[in-house]
Write a protein that holds these residues in place. Structure first.
Motif, mmCIF file in Angstrom:
data_model
loop_
_atom_site.group_PDB
_atom_site.id
_atom_site.type_symbol
_atom_site.label_atom_id
_atom_site.label_comp_id
_atom_site.label_asym_id
_atom_site.label_seq_id
_atom_site.Cartn_x
_atom_site.Cartn_y
_atom_site.Cartn_z
ATOM 1 N N ARG A 100 -3.044 -1.744 -0.225
ATOM 2 C CA ARG A 100 -3.293 -1.068 -1.506
ATOM 3 C C ARG A 100 -2.098 -1.217 -2.442
ATOM 4 O O ARG A 100 -2.275 -1.451 -3.644
ATOM 5 C CB ARG A 100 -3.593 0.415 -1.245
ATOM 6 C CG ARG A 100 -4.036 1.159 -2.452
ATOM 7 C CD ARG A 100 -5.432 0.735 -2.881
ATOM 8 N NE ARG A 100 -5.812 1.524 -4.034
ATOM 9 C CZ ARG A 100 -6.348 1.027 -5.129
ATOM 10 N NH1 ARG A 100 -6.640 -0.237 -5.210
ATOM 11 N NH2 ARG A 100 -6.637 1.805 -6.140
ATOM 12 N N ILE A 101 -0.883 -1.106 -1.913
ATOM 13 C CA ILE A 101 0.319 -1.305 -2.732
ATOM 14 C C ILE A 101 0.343 -2.731 -3.279
ATOM 15 O O ILE A 101 0.658 -2.953 -4.444
ATOM 16 C CB ILE A 101 1.596 -0.976 -1.929
ATOM 17 C CG1 ILE A 101 1.694 0.536 -1.711
ATOM 18 C CG2 ILE A 101 2.847 -1.507 -2.629
ATOM 19 C CD1 ILE A 101 2.781 0.959 -0.755
ATOM 20 N N ALA A 102 -0.011 -3.692 -2.436
ATOM 21 C CA ALA A 102 -0.055 -5.093 -2.881
ATOM 22 C C ALA A 102 -1.064 -5.275 -4.009
ATOM 23 O O ALA A 102 -0.779 -5.938 -5.005
ATOM 24 C CB ALA A 102 -0.394 -5.996 -1.706
ATOM 25 N N GLU A 103 -2.232 -4.669 -3.880
ATOM 26 C CA GLU A 103 -3.258 -4.782 -4.922
ATOM 27 C C GLU A 103 -2.794 -4.164 -6.231
ATOM 28 O O GLU A 103 -3.033 -4.708 -7.306
ATOM 29 C CB GLU A 103 -4.546 -4.081 -4.478
ATOM 30 C CG GLU A 103 -5.282 -4.767 -3.368
ATOM 31 C CD GLU A 103 -6.401 -3.902 -2.794
ATOM 32 O OE1 GLU A 103 -6.579 -2.737 -3.241
ATOM 33 O OE2 GLU A 103 -7.099 -4.384 -1.888
ATOM 34 N N LEU A 148 -2.740 -1.562 -14.978
ATOM 35 C CA LEU A 148 -1.549 -1.749 -14.153
ATOM 36 C C LEU A 148 -0.306 -1.895 -15.009
ATOM 37 O O LEU A 148 0.778 -1.455 -14.630
ATOM 38 C CB LEU A 148 -1.699 -2.982 -13.257
ATOM 39 C CG LEU A 148 -2.594 -2.814 -12.049
ATOM 40 C CD1 LEU A 148 -2.671 -4.121 -11.279
ATOM 41 C CD2 LEU A 148 -2.117 -1.705 -11.157
ATOM 42 N N LEU A 149 -0.445 -2.516 -16.189
ATOM 43 C CA LEU A 149 0.706 -2.645 -17.068
ATOM 44 C C LEU A 149 1.157 -1.278 -17.563
ATOM 45 O O LEU A 149 2.341 -0.965 -17.570
ATOM 46 C CB LEU A 149 0.390 -3.555 -18.251
ATOM 47 C CG LEU A 149 1.514 -3.753 -19.265
ATOM 48 C CD1 LEU A 149 2.771 -4.285 -18.603
ATOM 49 C CD2 LEU A 149 1.056 -4.674 -20.373
ATOM 50 N N PRO A 159 3.115 -9.383 -2.623
ATOM 51 C CA PRO A 159 2.324 -9.768 -1.444
ATOM 52 C C PRO A 159 2.230 -8.625 -0.431
ATOM 53 O O PRO A 159 3.141 -7.803 -0.328
ATOM 54 C CB PRO A 159 3.083 -10.943 -0.847
ATOM 55 C CG PRO A 159 4.049 -11.366 -1.875
ATOM 56 C CD PRO A 159 4.289 -10.220 -2.787
ATOM 57 N N ARG A 160 1.147 -8.604 0.324
ATOM 58 C CA ARG A 160 0.927 -7.552 1.310
ATOM 59 C C ARG A 160 2.034 -7.521 2.357
ATOM 60 O O ARG A 160 2.519 -6.463 2.742
ATOM 61 C CB ARG A 160 -0.435 -7.739 1.979
ATOM 62 C CG ARG A 160 -0.819 -6.603 2.920
ATOM 63 C CD ARG A 160 -2.226 -6.739 3.443
ATOM 64 N NE ARG A 160 -2.508 -8.012 4.053
ATOM 65 C CZ ARG A 160 -2.265 -8.320 5.337
ATOM 66 N NH1 ARG A 160 -1.752 -7.420 6.122
ATOM 67 N NH2 ARG A 160 -2.559 -9.500 5.808
#
Length: 169
Positions: A144-147, A98-99, A152-153
């Motif tokens: 999915r964007i939150a994950e 993710l980084l 936050p969702r």
């Protein structure tokens, strides 16, 4: 490291290593819970320190040596001429996927925010949706964007709605 944590560190670096928590929240378009969670992770990782400001009601966040080191690595990646190879190198040297994705996305984050006149959170949600080819009309997109981004969702859902209203999705 969630992408939002990398953005917090970069914002602190631009603030000469310290910034009030309220300003961080405003700049990133976060809610206070998301900001606290990000700061908790960064504090546990030895990147930041929280203390009371001159006004004891104000919380000031400061970069520690570990945070400056991470910012130095991130700044090298964001320098002109940085490309996907550098982000892949970050990932190969122990950086979270993710980084490395945040590094690639963040190069255009400020430009997108400025050009489209949207919040930083909306720009992050848009970039994540584009990067992973998410169907932004699907109910699961916000989750999915939150994950993937660390926001936050409910914030992701609000960002998607605002982007849809403006015809950007």
């Amino acid at each position: 490291m969630p992408a939002i944590d990398a953005l917090v560190l970069l914002l602190l670096e631009r603030g000469n290593g310290a910034m009030e928590r309220g300003k961080l929240i405003a700049e990133l378009g976060l809610d206070s819970v998301s900001c606290t969670r990000s700061l908790n992770r960064l504090e546990e990782g030895g990147c930041v320190f929280r203390s009371c400001g001159v006004d004891r009601r104000t919380l000031v966040v400061e970069l520690l040596d570990g945070g400056w080191d991470v910012c130095e690595d991130l700044s090298a990646v964001f320098a002109d001429g940085a490309d996907e190879d550098v982000a892949i190198s970050v990932e190969a040297n122990g950086g979270h996927r993710l980084l490395s994705e945040a590094i690639l996305a963040s190069r255009g984050l400020s430009r997108m925010q400025r050009d489209l006149r949207i919040t930083r959170t909306q720009a992050l949600a848009l970039l994540v949706a584009q990067r992973w080819g998410l169907n932004t009309r699907a109910a699961s997109s916000a989750t999915r964007i939150a994950e993937l981004s660390g926001i936050p969702r409910t914030t992701a859902r609000s960002a998607l709605r605002a982007l849809q209203k403006r015809g950007l999705l």
